[in-house]
Write a protein that holds these residues in place. Structure first.
Motif, short mmCIF file in Angstrom:
data_model
loop_
_atom_site.label_atom_id
_atom_site.label_comp_id
_atom_site.label_asym_id
_atom_site.label_seq_id
_atom_site.Cartn_x
_atom_site.Cartn_y
_atom_site.Cartn_z
N UNK A 51 10.76 0.05 4.97
CA UNK A 51 10.63 0.38 6.39
C UNK A 51 9.30 -0.13 6.97
N UNK A 52 8.23 -0.02 6.21
CA UNK A 52 6.94 -0.53 6.67
C UNK A 52 6.97 -2.05 6.81
N UNK A 53 7.74 -2.70 5.97
CA UNK A 53 7.87 -4.16 6.04
C UNK A 53 8.74 -4.58 7.22
N UNK A 94 12.71 5.49 -5.58
CA UNK A 94 13.64 5.08 -4.53
C UNK A 94 13.08 5.43 -3.15
N UNK A 95 12.44 6.58 -3.02
CA UNK A 95 11.84 6.98 -1.75
C UNK A 95 10.65 6.09 -1.43
N UNK A 96 9.84 5.81 -2.44
CA UNK A 96 8.68 4.93 -2.23
C UNK A 96 9.14 3.53 -1.82
N UNK A 97 10.20 3.05 -2.44
CA UNK A 97 10.73 1.74 -2.10
C UNK A 97 11.29 1.74 -0.68
N UNK A 98 11.96 2.81 -0.28
CA UNK A 98 12.50 2.92 1.07
C UNK A 98 11.38 2.88 2.11
N UNK A 146 0.83 -1.21 0.00
CA UNK A 146 0.00 0.00 0.00
C UNK A 146 0.86 1.26 0.00
N UNK A 147 1.90 1.26 0.83
CA UNK A 147 2.80 2.43 0.89
C UNK A 147 3.49 2.64 -0.45
N UNK A 148 3.94 1.57 -1.07
CA UNK A 148 4.61 1.68 -2.36
C UNK A 148 3.66 2.20 -3.43
N UNK A 149 2.44 1.70 -3.45
CA UNK A 149 1.45 2.12 -4.43
C UNK A 149 1.04 3.58 -4.24
N UNK A 150 0.75 3.95 -3.00
CA UNK A 150 0.31 5.32 -2.72
C UNK A 150 1.44 6.31 -2.97
N UNK A 151 2.65 5.96 -2.55
CA UNK A 151 3.78 6.87 -2.71
C UNK A 151 4.07 7.16 -4.18
N UNK A 152 4.04 6.13 -5.00
CA UNK A 152 4.32 6.35 -6.42
C UNK A 152 3.19 7.09 -7.10
N UNK A 153 1.95 6.91 -6.64
CA UNK A 153 0.84 7.61 -7.28
C UNK A 153 0.84 9.10 -6.93
N UNK A 154 1.46 9.48 -5.81
CA UNK A 154 1.56 10.90 -5.44
C UNK A 154 2.82 11.55 -5.97
N UNK A 155 3.57 10.86 -6.79
CA UNK A 155 4.71 11.46 -7.45
C UNK A 155 6.03 11.37 -6.71
N UNK A 156 6.09 10.59 -5.64
CA UNK A 156 7.38 10.39 -4.97
C UNK A 156 8.31 9.63 -5.90
#
Length: 88
Positions: free
Chosen positions: A39-41, A31-35, A18-28
């Protein structure tokens, strides 16, 4: 007790996705979305280890991880506590 480890692990995976999906959809940047997803994992690892090992203080370890895991020191303390030998 091992069921709790499975549930927490599954929630960590879902949260990471969810964090990866939301982060990339907001334009992050990716690499930041993956980080953030990593961290959430990794955040619930001490609780998963404690429940999987059926540690006698698994609930306390999970609470320490939940409340102080966001500080690196709290997370390390919970991880060390979770891998210490079990009471016989």
């Amino acid at each position: 007790m091992r069921l709790y480890a499975v549930i927490i692990g599954a929630l960590a995976i879902v949260l990471s996705i969810a964090v990866l999906t939301i982060s990339t959809s907001y334009g992050f940047p990716s690499i930041i979305a993956t980080m953030w997803a990593l961290l959430a994992f990794l955040y619930p690892v001490p609780a998963i280890v404690a429940f999987a090992r059926e540690h006698h203080n698994a609930i306390a370890i999970a609470l320490l991880n939940l409340l102080l895991g966001w500080t690196f020191l709290g997370w390390v303390a919970a991880l060390v506590w979770s891998v210490m030998s079990k009471q016989r």
